[in-house]
Design an enzyme around this catalytic site. Structure first.
Site, PDB file in Angstrom:
ATOM      1  N   SER A   8       0.721  -1.208  -0.068  1.00 19.67           N
ATOM      2  CA  SER A   8       0.254   0.064  -0.060  1.00 19.67           C
ATOM      3  C   SER A   8       0.859   1.285   0.010  1.00 19.67           C
ATOM      4  O   SER A   8       1.706   1.435   0.871  1.00 19.67           O
ATOM      5  CB  SER A   8      -0.684   0.059   1.292  1.00 19.67           C
ATOM      6  OG  SER A   8      -1.642   0.900   1.123  1.00 19.67           O
ATOM      7  N   HIS A  33      -0.583  -1.066  -4.386  1.00 18.01           N
ATOM      8  CA  HIS A  33      -2.034  -0.722  -4.026  1.00 18.01           C
ATOM      9  C   HIS A  33      -2.087   0.818  -3.609  1.00 18.01           C
ATOM     10  O   HIS A  33      -1.167   1.240  -2.924  1.00 18.01           O
ATOM     11  CB  HIS A  33      -2.492  -1.427  -2.615  1.00 18.01           C
ATOM     12  CG  HIS A  33      -3.649  -1.520  -2.212  1.00 18.01           C
ATOM     13  ND1 HIS A  33      -4.796  -1.998  -2.978  1.00 18.01           N
ATOM     14  CD2 HIS A  33      -4.569  -0.520  -1.574  1.00 18.01           C
ATOM     15  CE1 HIS A  33      -6.126  -1.697  -2.089  1.00 18.01           C
ATOM     16  NE2 HIS A  33      -5.762  -0.786  -1.349  1.00 18.01           N
ATOM     17  N   ASP A  35      -4.482   3.778  -2.449  1.00 21.84           N
ATOM     18  CA  ASP A  35      -5.923   4.183  -2.002  1.00 21.84           C
ATOM     19  C   ASP A  35      -5.960   5.529  -2.276  1.00 21.84           C
ATOM     20  O   ASP A  35      -5.188   6.685  -2.018  1.00 21.84           O
ATOM     21  CB  ASP A  35      -5.972   4.048  -0.421  1.00 21.84           C
ATOM     22  CG  ASP A  35      -5.779   2.794  -0.037  1.00 21.84           C
ATOM     23  OD1 ASP A  35      -6.705   2.057  -0.350  1.00 21.84           O
ATOM     24  OD2 ASP A  35      -4.742   2.401   0.818  1.00 21.84           O
ATOM     25  N   HIS A  66      -7.603   1.782  -5.627  1.00 14.08           N
ATOM     26  CA  HIS A  66      -8.894   1.722  -4.717  1.00 14.08           C
ATOM     27  C   HIS A  66      -9.473   2.851  -4.386  1.00 14.08           C
ATOM     28  O   HIS A  66      -8.951   3.905  -3.823  1.00 14.08           O
ATOM     29  CB  HIS A  66      -8.371   0.789  -3.397  1.00 14.08           C
ATOM     30  CG  HIS A  66      -9.443   0.684  -2.521  1.00 14.08           C
ATOM     31  ND1 HIS A  66      -9.086   0.649  -1.059  1.00 14.08           N
ATOM     32  CD2 HIS A  66     -10.778   0.667  -2.388  1.00 14.08           C
ATOM     33  CE1 HIS A  66     -10.282   0.513  -0.474  1.00 14.08           C
ATOM     34  NE2 HIS A  66     -11.329   0.829  -1.165  1.00 14.08           N
ATOM     35  N   MET A  68     -11.692   5.308  -2.578  1.00 11.58           N
ATOM     36  CA  MET A  68     -12.437   5.604  -1.619  1.00 11.58           C
ATOM     37  C   MET A  68     -13.182   7.114  -1.618  1.00 11.58           C
ATOM     38  O   MET A  68     -12.594   8.026  -0.973  1.00 11.58           O
ATOM     39  CB  MET A  68     -11.754   5.328  -0.386  1.00 11.58           C
ATOM     40  CG  MET A  68     -11.169   3.961  -0.086  1.00 11.58           C
ATOM     41  SD  MET A  68     -10.448   3.709   1.529  1.00 11.58           S
ATOM     42  CE  MET A  68      -9.027   4.140   0.957  1.00 11.58           C
ATOM     43  N   MET A 136     -12.377  -4.743   3.759  1.00  8.85           N
ATOM     44  CA  MET A 136     -11.578  -3.956   4.478  1.00  8.85           C
ATOM     45  C   MET A 136     -11.597  -4.360   5.870  1.00  8.85           C
ATOM     46  O   MET A 136     -12.771  -4.576   6.427  1.00  8.85           O
ATOM     47  CB  MET A 136     -12.224  -2.396   4.404  1.00  8.85           C
ATOM     48  CG  MET A 136     -12.128  -1.688   3.223  1.00  8.85           C
ATOM     49  SD  MET A 136     -10.624  -1.410   2.877  1.00  8.85           S
ATOM     50  CE  MET A 136      -9.824  -0.568   3.945  1.00  8.85           C
ATOM     51  N   ASP A 174      -7.195  -5.898   3.425  1.00 11.74           N
ATOM     52  CA  ASP A 174      -6.505  -4.559   3.553  1.00 11.74           C
ATOM     53  C   ASP A 174      -6.919  -4.070   5.033  1.00 11.74           C
ATOM     54  O   ASP A 174      -8.076  -3.651   5.207  1.00 11.74           O
ATOM     55  CB  ASP A 174      -6.935  -3.465   2.573  1.00 11.74           C
ATOM     56  CG  ASP A 174      -6.011  -2.327   2.764  1.00 11.74           C
ATOM     57  OD1 ASP A 174      -5.278  -2.112   3.479  1.00 11.74           O
ATOM     58  OD2 ASP A 174      -6.270  -1.279   1.879  1.00 11.74           O
TER      59      ASP A 174
END
Length: 218
Positions: A8, A33, A35, A66, A68, A136, A174
């Protein structure tokens, strides 16, 4: 079983993203990864598409983006050029089926992420469209949180749903993933471990990645 590791970027040093991406490459990880947070869906803000595109030009690893964010469709359009897989939350779109089809139309792999309080019933109708389900195991927004043990039951339920639907998916997890939590997570059915804080704290990230990958044989 083969366990894959996705590092991440949320735990990287914002002032040294290029150097930290080089560390990820040398670590033997399978994915990067990323975010993306808009300060609305979660109380934090992170990487814009220009930053991710600049990093991707120097990377041979797949980028798992990802989202969000609120208004997922708008962000899908923005981040498609710098991603290999796009994962969204069911709560961030009015029409989940349409949004997933939109991701696929961009030539990207398709993922859906479930927060600790989100039921897997939301993905049953569109399960056949998925390449990945991201569980999550912390509440989204910030790195360094502790693993929520109840996530193990959700991982098992997704694995069972995959068998019931006869549609294999990657099950990614994650949040709070380290050398202690990785074993139970993999035993429950996870195939991809997303880790940031734990791996970036290692003197040699490669050793941390290898410990996580070995969790599949424990």
């Amino acid at each position: 079983m083969t366990v894959q590791v996705s590092v991440s970027l949320l735990s990287a040093n914002p002032a040294c993203l290029g150097e930290d991406l080089a560390r990820i490459h040398k670590s033997g990880s399978d994915f990067v990864h990323i975010d993306v947070m808009d300060g609305h869906y979660v109380p934090n803000m992170t990487f814009g598409p220009d930053i991710i595109m600049a990093l991707k030009k120097d990377s041979s690893l797949p980028f798992d983006v990802h989202l969000m964010v609120e208004d997922a469709d708008r962000f899908i359009e923005m981040y498609a050029p710098c991603s290999d897989m796009i994962t969204i939350h069911p709560e961030t779109t009015k029409h989940l089926h349409r949004s997933l089809a939109f991701i696929r139309s961009k030539g990207k792999k398709v993922g859906v992420s479930l927060n600790p309080g989100t039921s897997i019933s939301l993905i049953e109708p569109i399960f056949h469209m998925l390449d990945l389900v991201l569980v999550m195991s912390v509440n989204p927004g910030f790195g360094g949180q502790q693993f929520i043990p109840e996530s193990l039951e959700k991982i098992k339920a997704i694995k069972d749903l995959s068998r019931l639907k006869n549609h294999p998916v990657e099950i990614s997890v994650d949040g709070g993933i380290n050398d202690v939590t990785a074993g139970p997570v993999v035993k429950a059915g996870a195939t991809i471990l997303v880790s940031g804080s734990y791996l970036f704290k290692q003197k040699e990230m490669k050793e941390g990645v290898q410990r996580l990958k070995k969790s599949g044989s424990l």
